[in-house]
Every structure is written in C-alpha cells, then in structure tokens.
Design a protein around this motif. Sequence first.
Motif, mmCIF file in Angstrom:
data_model
loop_
_atom_site.group_PDB
_atom_site.id
_atom_site.type_symbol
_atom_site.label_atom_id
_atom_site.label_comp_id
_atom_site.label_asym_id
_atom_site.label_seq_id
_atom_site.Cartn_x
_atom_site.Cartn_y
_atom_site.Cartn_z
ATOM 1 N N TYR A 120 64.444 79.475 88.737
ATOM 2 C CA TYR A 120 64.829 78.887 87.308
ATOM 3 C C TYR A 120 64.506 77.362 87.335
ATOM 4 O O TYR A 120 64.487 76.609 88.088
ATOM 5 C CB TYR A 120 66.529 79.039 87.158
ATOM 6 C CG TYR A 120 66.907 80.183 86.817
ATOM 7 C CD1 TYR A 120 66.680 80.685 85.370
ATOM 8 C CD2 TYR A 120 67.369 81.144 87.485
ATOM 9 C CE1 TYR A 120 66.848 81.908 85.188
ATOM 10 C CE2 TYR A 120 67.660 82.456 87.230
ATOM 11 C CZ TYR A 120 67.424 82.796 86.118
ATOM 12 O OH TYR A 120 67.890 84.117 85.574
ATOM 13 N N ARG A 121 64.272 76.836 86.149
ATOM 14 C CA ARG A 121 64.034 75.465 85.801
ATOM 15 C C ARG A 121 65.010 74.963 84.770
ATOM 16 O O ARG A 121 65.190 75.784 83.767
ATOM 17 C CB ARG A 121 62.554 75.272 85.290
ATOM 18 C CG ARG A 121 62.367 73.486 85.005
ATOM 19 C CD ARG A 121 61.189 73.327 84.660
ATOM 20 N NE ARG A 121 61.222 73.405 83.095
ATOM 21 C CZ ARG A 121 60.225 73.491 82.294
ATOM 22 N NH1 ARG A 121 59.012 73.260 82.696
ATOM 23 N NH2 ARG A 121 60.527 73.595 80.995
ATOM 24 N N ASN A 122 65.850 73.896 85.190
ATOM 25 C CA ASN A 122 67.027 73.598 84.210
ATOM 26 C C ASN A 122 66.573 72.151 83.942
ATOM 27 O O ASN A 122 66.368 71.262 84.690
ATOM 28 C CB ASN A 122 68.363 73.467 84.920
ATOM 29 C CG ASN A 122 68.738 74.853 85.417
ATOM 30 O OD1 ASN A 122 68.272 75.494 86.306
ATOM 31 N ND2 ASN A 122 69.736 75.342 84.817
ATOM 32 N N SER A 123 66.344 72.034 82.676
ATOM 33 C CA SER A 123 66.107 70.572 82.218
ATOM 34 C C SER A 123 67.194 69.840 81.084
ATOM 35 O O SER A 123 67.650 70.676 80.335
ATOM 36 C CB SER A 123 64.895 70.296 81.681
ATOM 37 O OG SER A 123 64.402 71.413 80.645
ATOM 38 N N TYR A 124 67.346 68.861 81.076
ATOM 39 C CA TYR A 124 68.508 68.161 80.333
ATOM 40 C C TYR A 124 67.594 66.830 79.624
ATOM 41 O O TYR A 124 67.090 66.365 80.352
ATOM 42 C CB TYR A 124 69.782 67.767 80.970
ATOM 43 C CG TYR A 124 70.443 68.950 81.405
ATOM 44 C CD1 TYR A 124 71.266 69.725 80.712
ATOM 45 C CD2 TYR A 124 70.120 69.484 82.898
ATOM 46 C CE1 TYR A 124 71.898 70.680 81.179
ATOM 47 C CE2 TYR A 124 70.823 70.431 83.327
ATOM 48 C CZ TYR A 124 71.677 71.285 82.552
ATOM 49 O OH TYR A 124 72.181 72.188 83.005
ATOM 50 N N THR A 125 67.781 66.533 78.589
ATOM 51 C CA THR A 125 67.353 65.507 77.779
ATOM 52 C C THR A 125 68.399 64.762 76.880
ATOM 53 O O THR A 125 69.366 65.592 76.151
ATOM 54 C CB THR A 125 66.210 65.920 76.868
ATOM 55 O OG1 THR A 125 65.128 66.562 77.429
ATOM 56 C CG2 THR A 125 65.550 64.653 76.102
ATOM 57 N N HIS A 126 68.650 63.469 76.889
ATOM 58 C CA HIS A 126 69.565 62.796 76.150
ATOM 59 C C HIS A 126 68.847 62.578 74.645
ATOM 60 O O HIS A 126 67.614 62.231 74.607
ATOM 61 C CB HIS A 126 70.059 61.480 76.820
ATOM 62 C CG HIS A 126 71.378 61.147 76.103
ATOM 63 N ND1 HIS A 126 71.281 60.225 74.797
ATOM 64 C CD2 HIS A 126 72.247 60.850 76.622
ATOM 65 C CE1 HIS A 126 72.585 59.919 74.685
ATOM 66 N NE2 HIS A 126 73.255 60.343 75.715
#
Length: 199
Positions: A120-126
């Motif tokens: 899996y790839r988890n990504s977060y952006t503000h």
Amino acid sequence: MLRTLSFIVMLLLQASFGLAQDSIHSDFLKPRPFVALEVGEALFNSMQSISGEVGLRFPNRHQLRLTHMNVWLTEGHLSSGFAGAVKGEGVEGRFLGFEVFYDFLIWKKGLYLGPSVGYYRNSYTHTKLDSELSNRSATIGAAISFQEIDLFRVKGLYYRVSIPFRTPLNPIEETPMGNAIVSDNRLDNNIWLFIGYEF
C-alpha cells in the motif's frame, strides 16, 4: 521486500490450487471466478474513486481474493471518530494498493477468516499548507468477512462485508501537519463492502 511479498503470494496460490485440485471430483466442481466493486469506502469518501476485488471460490468453499484499493480520502472522513487517521482538520489523503487474501470458511452461513499480504501507499496533503506525507509499505494481516450469495434470487449476485487488519512493515510515524496530526498506522484496518457477481 517486494521479492518476499511475491514469494508469499506464490505460496498462497500454489496452496490454493492444490486444495482446489484435491476437492474436484467431477467437471462441474471447478473454481468459480468472481468480481466485485467496493462501495463502503467509496460512500464514506463521496464516491471519488473505484476499488474492487477479483478472485476464485474453490469447491471446498475456500476463496482466493485480490483486492485493489484506490480511495481518495476526504478531510471529513479522515478526521472523523470512525476513521481516526487524522487528529484535527485540513488534511486529505489517498489510500492505494493491492492485497491478497486466502479465506477459510469458518461458519457455513458465510463467515470467513483469511490471512493476507499486501502493498500500500498512504499519502496525506494539507489543504492550506504546502505540506505532504507519503509512505509505501508491504503489509501482512488478516480479515474476517461475511458473504451472502444469490441475493434477491439472482444466482451469483453477492455482497461481502470484510474487516481487514494489517501491519505495515514500514509504518507511518505520528506526524504533525499544520494544526493536525496524522496518526501512526502500525495497526491499520478498514470496513469494506463489496457488491459483485460470481460466474
């Protein structure tokens, strides 16, 4: 890491086909393919993406499933008490990857338990700051699932509620993003609802 994941998948495939071969006594007892869309995560996240599963159900009712998750995670979902992935507001994300399950029937009414391996790839952006967090990892885990087939007397139509738990081999550490905090994912889980068809 990918070599280890590939090796485990190959072992699961070999074991599943061996079990299926042992269970086949006539031509009509063959593995049955199935395909489904995941609608649970999609509904929680404003139907922004498509995910699903494909697999085989063997004559002994064991199942081999490959799930593909491609979920754009809304700010509201991530910060909700239900998801608990982000403390605070202003963070959106994406959950992208593959997971292989080998499901054993543990109750004849349709309850399954299955070990899994995944990537899996988890990504977060503000949403307001120039701040991003991305993580890729192989995973190991298990899922408990309930499946009901031949819905509305349509042969092959099914739904599956699946609750997978997984441990990333390279987990995310708790990370601040503005006033929000992305939680660690040492133990990651979801609630998936698949609606599909078995051929």
